[in-house]
Write a protein that holds these residues in place. Structure first.
Motif, PDB file in Angstrom:
ATOM      1  N   LEU A   1       8.958   0.295  -5.088  1.00  0.00           N
ATOM      2  CA  LEU A   1       7.499   0.427  -5.100  1.00  0.00           C
ATOM      3  C   LEU A   1       7.084   1.891  -5.218  1.00  0.00           C
ATOM      4  O   LEU A   1       6.113   2.230  -5.911  1.00  0.00           O
ATOM      5  CB  LEU A   1       6.899  -0.184  -3.835  1.00  0.00           C
ATOM      6  N   GLU A   2       7.826   2.765  -4.553  1.00  0.00           N
ATOM      7  CA  GLU A   2       7.521   4.190  -4.620  1.00  0.00           C
ATOM      8  C   GLU A   2       7.712   4.717  -6.038  1.00  0.00           C
ATOM      9  O   GLU A   2       6.945   5.568  -6.504  1.00  0.00           O
ATOM     10  CB  GLU A   2       8.401   4.949  -3.639  1.00  0.00           C
ATOM     11  N   ALA A   3       8.726   4.219  -6.743  1.00  0.00           N
ATOM     12  CA  ALA A   3       8.929   4.621  -8.136  1.00  0.00           C
ATOM     13  C   ALA A   3       7.743   4.200  -8.987  1.00  0.00           C
ATOM     14  O   ALA A   3       7.339   4.920  -9.915  1.00  0.00           O
ATOM     15  CB  ALA A   3      10.223   4.007  -8.676  1.00  0.00           C
ATOM     16  N   GLY A   4       7.181   3.024  -8.689  1.00  0.00           N
ATOM     17  CA  GLY A   4       5.972   2.608  -9.389  1.00  0.00           C
ATOM     18  C   GLY A   4       4.816   3.536  -9.119  1.00  0.00           C
ATOM     19  O   GLY A   4       4.058   3.906 -10.034  1.00  0.00           O
ATOM     20  N   MET A   5       4.653   3.945  -7.870  1.00  0.00           N
ATOM     21  CA  MET A   5       3.574   4.874  -7.525  1.00  0.00           C
ATOM     22  C   MET A   5       3.761   6.218  -8.224  1.00  0.00           C
ATOM     23  O   MET A   5       2.794   6.817  -8.715  1.00  0.00           O
ATOM     24  CB  MET A   5       3.521   5.057  -6.011  1.00  0.00           C
ATOM     25  N   LEU A   6       4.991   6.715  -8.292  1.00  0.00           N
ATOM     26  CA  LEU A   6       5.244   7.982  -8.972  1.00  0.00           C
ATOM     27  C   LEU A   6       4.901   7.890 -10.454  1.00  0.00           C
ATOM     28  O   LEU A   6       4.395   8.858 -11.047  1.00  0.00           O
ATOM     29  CB  LEU A   6       6.704   8.389  -8.782  1.00  0.00           C
ATOM     30  N   ALA A   7       5.162   6.727 -11.053  1.00  0.00           N
ATOM     31  CA  ALA A   7       4.788   6.540 -12.459  1.00  0.00           C
ATOM     32  C   ALA A   7       3.274   6.606 -12.627  1.00  0.00           C
ATOM     33  O   ALA A   7       2.773   7.182 -13.607  1.00  0.00           O
ATOM     34  CB  ALA A   7       5.332   5.210 -12.969  1.00  0.00           C
ATOM     35  N   LEU A   8       2.539   6.037 -11.699  1.00  0.00           N
ATOM     36  CA  LEU A   8       1.077   6.118 -11.757  1.00  0.00           C
ATOM     37  C   LEU A   8       0.611   7.565 -11.671  1.00  0.00           C
ATOM     38  O   LEU A   8      -0.266   8.009 -12.426  1.00  0.00           O
ATOM     39  CB  LEU A   8       0.456   5.300 -10.623  1.00  0.00           C
ATOM     40  N   ARG A   9       1.207   8.312 -10.761  1.00  0.00           N
ATOM     41  CA  ARG A   9       0.798   9.701 -10.590  1.00  0.00           C
ATOM     42  C   ARG A   9       1.120  10.541 -11.829  1.00  0.00           C
ATOM     43  O   ARG A   9       0.384  11.466 -12.175  1.00  0.00           O
ATOM     44  CB  ARG A   9       1.457  10.289  -9.345  1.00  0.00           C
ATOM     45  N   ARG A  10       2.232  10.223 -12.494  1.00  0.00           N
ATOM     46  CA  ARG A  10       2.567  10.959 -13.719  1.00  0.00           C
ATOM     47  C   ARG A  10       1.515  10.740 -14.813  1.00  0.00           C
ATOM     48  O   ARG A  10       1.379  11.555 -15.718  1.00  0.00           O
ATOM     49  CB  ARG A  10       3.952  10.541 -14.231  1.00  0.00           C
ATOM     50  N   HIS A  11       0.783   9.651 -14.692  1.00  0.00           N
ATOM     51  CA  HIS A  11      -0.297   9.372 -15.641  1.00  0.00           C
ATOM     52  C   HIS A  11      -1.651   9.843 -15.105  1.00  0.00           C
ATOM     53  O   HIS A  11      -2.697   9.438 -15.623  1.00  0.00           O
ATOM     54  CB  HIS A  11      -0.343   7.878 -15.975  1.00  0.00           C
ATOM     55  N   GLY A  12      -1.610  10.682 -14.071  1.00  0.00           N
ATOM     56  CA  GLY A  12      -2.843  11.246 -13.544  1.00  0.00           C
ATOM     57  C   GLY A  12      -3.640  10.313 -12.669  1.00  0.00           C
ATOM     58  O   GLY A  12      -4.817  10.568 -12.384  1.00  0.00           O
ATOM     59  N   LEU A  13      -3.013   9.239 -12.183  1.00  0.00           N
ATOM     60  CA  LEU A  13      -3.707   8.238 -11.361  1.00  0.00           C
ATOM     61  C   LEU A  13      -3.383   8.502  -9.891  1.00  0.00           C
ATOM     62  O   LEU A  13      -2.375   8.038  -9.371  1.00  0.00           O
ATOM     63  CB  LEU A  13      -3.284   6.829 -11.787  1.00  0.00           C
ATOM     64  N   HIS A  14      -4.236   9.256  -9.233  1.00  0.00           N
ATOM     65  CA  HIS A  14      -3.975   9.663  -7.856  1.00  0.00           C
ATOM     66  C   HIS A  14      -4.740   8.828  -6.839  1.00  0.00           C
ATOM     67  O   HIS A  14      -4.497   8.954  -5.639  1.00  0.00           O
ATOM     68  CB  HIS A  14      -4.300  11.145  -7.684  1.00  0.00           C
ATOM     69  N   ASN A  15      -5.659   7.990  -7.272  1.00  0.00           N
ATOM     70  CA  ASN A  15      -6.316   7.012  -6.406  1.00  0.00           C
ATOM     71  C   ASN A  15      -5.732   5.650  -6.764  1.00  0.00           C
ATOM     72  O   ASN A  15      -6.178   4.987  -7.712  1.00  0.00           O
ATOM     73  CB  ASN A  15      -7.836   7.032  -6.614  1.00  0.00           C
TER      74      ASN A  15
ATOM     75  N   ALA B   1      -2.142   2.466 -19.254  1.00  0.00           N
ATOM     76  CA  ALA B   1      -0.841   3.060 -19.565  1.00  0.00           C
ATOM     77  C   ALA B   1      -0.043   3.308 -18.292  1.00  0.00           C
ATOM     78  O   ALA B   1       1.174   3.064 -18.233  1.00  0.00           O
ATOM     79  CB  ALA B   1      -1.035   4.368 -20.338  1.00  0.00           C
ATOM     80  N   GLY B   2      -0.717   3.792 -17.250  1.00  0.00           N
ATOM     81  CA  GLY B   2      -0.026   4.056 -15.995  1.00  0.00           C
ATOM     82  C   GLY B   2       0.490   2.788 -15.349  1.00  0.00           C
ATOM     83  O   GLY B   2       1.617   2.752 -14.834  1.00  0.00           O
ATOM     84  N   ILE B   3      -0.317   1.755 -15.359  1.00  0.00           N
ATOM     85  CA  ILE B   3       0.111   0.485 -14.765  1.00  0.00           C
ATOM     86  C   ILE B   3       1.299  -0.091 -15.528  1.00  0.00           C
ATOM     87  O   ILE B   3       2.269  -0.581 -14.930  1.00  0.00           O
ATOM     88  CB  ILE B   3      -1.067  -0.504 -14.723  1.00  0.00           C
ATOM     89  N   ALA B   4       1.249  -0.033 -16.864  1.00  0.00           N
ATOM     90  CA  ALA B   4       2.372  -0.532 -17.666  1.00  0.00           C
ATOM     91  C   ALA B   4       3.642   0.256 -17.359  1.00  0.00           C
ATOM     92  O   ALA B   4       4.736  -0.320 -17.221  1.00  0.00           O
ATOM     93  CB  ALA B   4       2.035  -0.440 -19.152  1.00  0.00           C
ATOM     94  N   ALA B   5       3.520   1.586 -17.226  1.00  0.00           N
ATOM     95  CA  ALA B   5       4.686   2.405 -16.915  1.00  0.00           C
ATOM     96  C   ALA B   5       5.225   2.099 -15.520  1.00  0.00           C
ATOM     97  O   ALA B   5       6.441   2.060 -15.304  1.00  0.00           O
ATOM     98  CB  ALA B   5       4.312   3.883 -17.023  1.00  0.00           C
ATOM     99  N   ALA B   6       4.322   1.872 -14.572  1.00  0.00           N
ATOM    100  CA  ALA B   6       4.745   1.568 -13.203  1.00  0.00           C
ATOM    101  C   ALA B   6       5.516   0.255 -13.147  1.00  0.00           C
ATOM    102  O   ALA B   6       6.594   0.178 -12.538  1.00  0.00           O
ATOM    103  CB  ALA B   6       3.532   1.513 -12.287  1.00  0.00           C
ATOM    104  N   PHE B   7       4.984  -0.780 -13.782  1.00  0.00           N
ATOM    105  CA  PHE B   7       5.704  -2.055 -13.778  1.00  0.00           C
ATOM    106  C   PHE B   7       7.024  -1.937 -14.532  1.00  0.00           C
ATOM    107  O   PHE B   7       8.038  -2.514 -14.118  1.00  0.00           O
ATOM    108  CB  PHE B   7       4.837  -3.158 -14.384  1.00  0.00           C
ATOM    109  N   GLY B   8       7.038  -1.183 -15.628  1.00  0.00           N
ATOM    110  CA  GLY B   8       8.274  -1.009 -16.377  1.00  0.00           C
ATOM    111  C   GLY B   8       9.362  -0.359 -15.543  1.00  0.00           C
ATOM    112  O   GLY B   8      10.530  -0.768 -15.578  1.00  0.00           O
ATOM    113  N   GLU B   9       8.993   0.671 -14.778  1.00  0.00           N
ATOM    114  CA  GLU B   9       9.963   1.352 -13.936  1.00  0.00           C
ATOM    115  C   GLU B   9      10.445   0.443 -12.807  1.00  0.00           C
ATOM    116  O   GLU B   9      11.648   0.415 -12.476  1.00  0.00           O
ATOM    117  CB  GLU B   9       9.359   2.637 -13.363  1.00  0.00           C
ATOM    118  N   MET B  10       9.545  -0.329 -12.214  1.00  0.00           N
ATOM    119  CA  MET B  10       9.953  -1.224 -11.130  1.00  0.00           C
ATOM    120  C   MET B  10      10.855  -2.338 -11.648  1.00  0.00           C
ATOM    121  O   MET B  10      11.826  -2.722 -10.978  1.00  0.00           O
ATOM    122  CB  MET B  10       8.722  -1.784 -10.429  1.00  0.00           C
ATOM    123  N   VAL B  11      10.581  -2.852 -12.846  1.00  0.00           N
ATOM    124  CA  VAL B  11      11.448  -3.874 -13.440  1.00  0.00           C
ATOM    125  C   VAL B  11      12.846  -3.298 -13.687  1.00  0.00           C
ATOM    126  O   VAL B  11      13.861  -3.942 -13.408  1.00  0.00           O
ATOM    127  CB  VAL B  11      10.837  -4.400 -14.753  1.00  0.00           C
TER     128      VAL B  11
END
Length: 329
Positions: free
Chosen positions: A179-193, A52-62
């Protein structure tokens, strides 16, 4: 596959190398974005959260790429170009933030960085063929290159290009924020590594398999070879080089980092690698150093806390003291 000591996974600026160790908690995905390949790697015990986090990250970057692409007729960059010399255009807050960052870097670098180099539209590198504009073409376009003619009204959320025919190229300033927006999307999904790598720019959060992320720094004179390895966590590694998009014609090498003063490829360093705690600290700085050269490094790096630099020219690479401590053989 490239492996580090004891098989530790290794990332290389400009290329992602598959983790060497099989680990069910590591999820990896890639997509073509921003004119390059963008890779995401996360480590999580929850596959559901990872996907879910990866999908959200790519969606935000697109979404952000569609706002800022100079190749899309529907982008806000294209709308600004159509309105050049005529009227302001209301832009999204993310676009306004990038335009403000560009203005600041242009002023700081004395114009070595300039998003209005988009006016030199005759160059072609790679996918759509190669082309060198002639001297007359560059001479006609040169008066349209001036970052001071990008007018911003933050209160109204509007921007305008003052002269008809002006064009923007946000390639050197928009990628890191996207790219930073993608990382923030990952963190919002609890993905800190997690790691986001886009064409030589690496954002690293936390660790992978209990160790800091390892990033290999290419030798721009021999891109298959590494100058060394960086270990980073909660940091940004930003790389600019003349070896990613280039071609040789009549025995001369041409690359995509253009000097705003001439419209020709920069004649400075072949590559710049920067390490910083945030993307904002180095956004646009690599391209500025490619044009301004090593002589400007002291001035451009002054006052940037926690920023380390490597500048590779024809001889021995120059490194800031912090980079010399960071870079491992």
């Amino acid at each position: 596959m490239i492996r580090g000591a004891a098989g530790v996974p290794l990332l290389v600026t400009g290329m992602f190398v598959r983790p060497a160790l099989a680990d069910a908690t590591v999820t990896r995905a890639s997509r073509r974005l921003l004119g390059t390949r963008v890779d995401i790697v996360v480590q999580s015990t929850s596959q559901t959260a990872a996907q879910a986090g990866i999908a959200a990250a790519f969606g935000e970057m697109v979404r952000l790429e569609q706002l800022m692409s100079r190749y899309s007729t529907d982008s806000e960059v294209s709308a600004l170009q159509r309105a050049a010399g005529r009227h302001p255009v209301r832009v999204a807050p993310e676009v306004m933030a990038v335009l403000h960052a560009a203005a600041a870097m242009s002023a700081r670098s004395g114009g070595a960085f300039d998003i209005t180099v988009g006016a030199f539209a005759g160059w072609r590198f790679g996918d759509d063929g190669n082309r060198i504009p002639d001297a007359a073409e560059l001479a006609r376009e040169r008066p349209l290159v001036d970052y001071r003619q990008v007018m911003l009204d933050a209160r109204r959320g509007e921007a305008v290009l003052a002269r008809p025919g002006m064009r923007l190229d946000l390639g050197g300033i928009a990628k890191l924020p996207i790219l930073e927006a993608g990382m923030l999307a990952l963190r919002r999904h609890g993905l800190h590594n997690a790691m986001v790598n886009g064409g030589g720019d690496v954002l690293a959060s936390g660790q992978l398999q209990g160790r800091d992320w390892r990033v290999g720094v290419r030798d721009p004179l021999a891109p298959a070879r590494l100058l060394g390895v960086l270990q980073v966590s909660n940091a940004v590694v930003a790389s600019s080089g003349d070896y990613e998009r280039c071609f040789i014609a009549a025995g001369r090498r041409y690359h995509h980092v253009l000097d705003p003063a001439t419209g020709l490829p920069s004649a400075g360093p072949h590559g710049v690698t920067l390490v910083a705690p945030t993307a904002a600290a180095v956004n646009g700085l690599g391209a500025a150093l490619m044009v301004a050269g090593q002589a400007a490094a002291g001035r451009l790096l002054a006052g940037l806390a926690g920023v380390d630099a490597l500048i590779a020219g024809d001889g021995r690479p120059w490194m800031s003291p912090g980079m010399a401590r960071r870079l491992q053989a």
